[in-house]
Design an enzyme around this catalytic site. Structure first.
Site, mmCIF file in Angstrom:
data_model
loop_
_atom_site.group_PDB
_atom_site.id
_atom_site.type_symbol
_atom_site.label_atom_id
_atom_site.label_comp_id
_atom_site.label_asym_id
_atom_site.label_seq_id
_atom_site.Cartn_x
_atom_site.Cartn_y
_atom_site.Cartn_z
ATOM 1 N N HIS A 129 -0.264 4.545 5.135
ATOM 2 C CA HIS A 129 -1.599 3.971 4.980
ATOM 3 C C HIS A 129 -2.706 4.967 5.330
ATOM 4 O O HIS A 129 -3.819 4.862 4.816
ATOM 5 C CB HIS A 129 -1.744 2.718 5.844
ATOM 6 C CG HIS A 129 -0.854 1.593 5.414
ATOM 7 N ND1 HIS A 129 -0.687 0.449 6.159
ATOM 8 C CD2 HIS A 129 -0.066 1.433 4.310
ATOM 9 C CE1 HIS A 129 0.155 -0.361 5.542
ATOM 10 N NE2 HIS A 129 0.551 0.213 4.425
ATOM 11 N N PHE A 377 6.305 0.099 8.894
ATOM 12 C CA PHE A 377 5.974 1.482 9.230
ATOM 13 C C PHE A 377 4.641 1.972 8.653
ATOM 14 O O PHE A 377 4.499 3.155 8.321
ATOM 15 C CB PHE A 377 7.103 2.421 8.788
ATOM 16 C CG PHE A 377 8.473 1.879 9.054
ATOM 17 C CD1 PHE A 377 8.836 1.476 10.333
ATOM 18 C CD2 PHE A 377 9.397 1.727 8.034
ATOM 19 C CE1 PHE A 377 10.103 0.960 10.587
ATOM 20 C CE2 PHE A 377 10.655 1.212 8.269
ATOM 21 C CZ PHE A 377 11.012 0.822 9.557
ATOM 22 N N CYS A 378 3.670 1.086 8.543
ATOM 23 C CA CYS A 378 2.361 1.450 7.976
ATOM 24 C C CYS A 378 2.519 2.107 6.604
ATOM 25 O O CYS A 378 1.756 2.999 6.226
ATOM 26 C CB CYS A 378 1.577 2.361 8.917
ATOM 27 S SG CYS A 378 1.073 1.554 10.442
ATOM 28 N N ALA A 379 3.518 1.654 5.872
ATOM 29 C CA ALA A 379 3.761 2.126 4.508
ATOM 30 C C ALA A 379 4.298 0.941 3.717
ATOM 31 O O ALA A 379 5.377 1.001 3.129
ATOM 32 C CB ALA A 379 4.748 3.288 4.502
#
Length: 456
Positions: A129, A377-379
């Site tokens: 992100h 995982f911020c993805a």
């Protein structure tokens, strides 16, 4: 008689000293165990060398660029020497600027703030992100999100096609060097060549690459590199944006304030005229985080002196050990974008049949003293693509909330680096096998959206 080859083998197999390597943590089943930190991709522990350097400097801490006193002058010299050290670590070109920020996220937001109006930004949906979202904040920029490629060659071809069809004007490509989800290496040099072939610039998110591999701006032919200290064994709140100076020099300062301004004068009409710096100081307003910056420089020196060839060799041995262990557990599915044989750093994500990932991660921590990460995982787009229709099993607890009509998706990530001993990898593999075979020894419940041991 000493055999030099054996000495080399021992050196390769020896982890770099890090803080926390002897920390004991309690187990819910009783007793204590040495903590196995296997979440390097989130924040790596501080190198002992970094900690020692910071501690030695701390009594001499002073204001930077603003004082005539000895400590201020010493701190200023240290700050600028650290800039030179980072530039050397990254293989910067003579005309490049090194700007100190708070993190990779801050660095990429800085770049997003200075790109020319009308810039067309190209980014893959597989990005963290931090490199996917900053461009969305610019109303005067156009953002094209490319789909997830399944091979490095597909990535280059997709970018080539997208850039070929783009209208004239400034263009920027943002790409990761190593995925924070799969650890897979991206074809950075080839993507840079495609970008430049179409008159575009490229910024490399090296947050997961720099701690594991040498990063050379000139050799990779990228325009900018961004990374964070806390992933580079220097968790003191600093980051780096390094690269071409022209867009940085021509844009308004990222933050307005002291340090960024060269001259401020009041006008007769009551306003003020400001002359901004054209150097890196233009985007470093306020009192800089000299300790964080010095910590990054110390880490750069430590990794360089240790030798990346040896660090990479050792890490690949640990990775092979980990993958071989997980492959022996049929219930485990390792996530991959480019395929099992794709080169990767010490980052690996997986799901376990019959388990919710939050429950599994909680059991690893509470019953074995192993720290990993679970979630997206911020993805989010990448993890959802990798998991596809294979949702996470609800398990006993910890299933994250999903939007109406969406499946619950979640995964587990294990990551390691230069400070990881073999024992931690072996303990992790043993714990995975035991949990899959025998189940958890403790009861767990959901608290605040997390799976935690039930101590009631």
């Amino acid at each position: 008689m000493t055999v030099s080859i054996a000495a080399t083998d021992r050196e390769i197999c020896t982890p770099l000293p890090v803080l926390g390597r002897d920390v004991l943590v309690p187990l819910v089943t009783g007793g204590e165990v040495t903590y196995a930190a296997l979440d390097y991709a989130a924040s790596a522990p501080a190198l002992q060398r970094v900690w020692d350097d910071v501690a030695a400097y701390a009594p001499y801490y002073g204001s930077v660029h603003r004082g005539a006193g000895y400590l201020s002058q010493l701190s200023t010299d240290l700050f600028e020497q650290s800039r030179a050290t980072v530039a050397e670590f990254l293989g910067c070109r003579a005309e490049d600027q090194v700007i100190f920020t708070r993190s990779t996220t801050d660095s990429l937001n800085l770049l997003a703030a200075v790109i020319p109006a009308g810039t067309h930004v190209f980014v893959f949906e597989t990005e963290h992100h931090a490199s996917l979202l900053p461009w969305q904040t610019r109303d005067d920029a156009r953002v094209t999100v490319l789909g997830a490629p399944r091979t490095p060659e597909q990535a280059v071809a997709a970018l080539d096609v997208a850039l070929h069809g783009a209208p004239k004007g400034p263009k920027l490509v943002c790409v990761t060097g190593a995925s924070n989800v799969t650890g897979e290496l991206w074809p950075v040099r080839e993507l840079a060549a495609a970008a430049h072939r179409h008159g575009a610039r490229i910024v490399l998110d090296a947050a997961q690459l720099a701690p594991h591999h040498p990063v050379d701006i000139a050799a990779l032919d990228v325009d900018w590199v961004a990374f964070s200290g806390h992933k580079l064994y220097a968790p003191f709140g600093s980051g780096v944006l390094a690269g071409r100076a022209d867009w940085l020099r021509e844009a308004e300062p990222y933050l307005a304030g002291g340090g960024a301004s060269r001259k401020v004068a009041r006008r007769a009409d009551g306003g003020v005229d400001v002359e901004w710096h054209t150097t890196a100081a233009r985007h470093e307003a306020g009192s800089p985080n000299v300790i964080g910056v010095y910590a990054i420089a110390s880490a750069c020196k430590a990794l360089t002196e240790a030798g990346f060839d040896q660090l990479v060799t050792r890490e690949q041995r640990l990775l092979a050990r980990l993958r071989e262990g997980l492959a022996s557990v049929p219930e485990v599915r390792v996530l991959s974008l480019f395929g099992e044989d794709a080169p990767r750093v010490g980052v690996l994500s997986f799901v376990v049949q019959g388990w919710n990932s939050s429950h599994f991660a909680a059991a690893l921590s509470a019953e074995y003293g192993i720290g990993v990460r679970d979630g997206l995982f911020c993805a989010h787009p990448l993890v959802r693509t990798l998991l596809g229709a294979e949702g996470d099993d609800p398990g006993e607890c910890g299933a994250p909330e999903a939007a109406p009509g969406e499946r619950v998706l979640n995964a587990i990530r294990v990551s390691f680096g230069a400070g990881t001993p073999e024992e931690h990898v072996d303990r992790f593999v043993h714990a995975v096998r035991t949990l899959v075979r025998d189940g958890a020894q403790w009861n767990y419940r959901t608290e605040g959206g997390r799976c935690v041991p039930d101590r009631g």
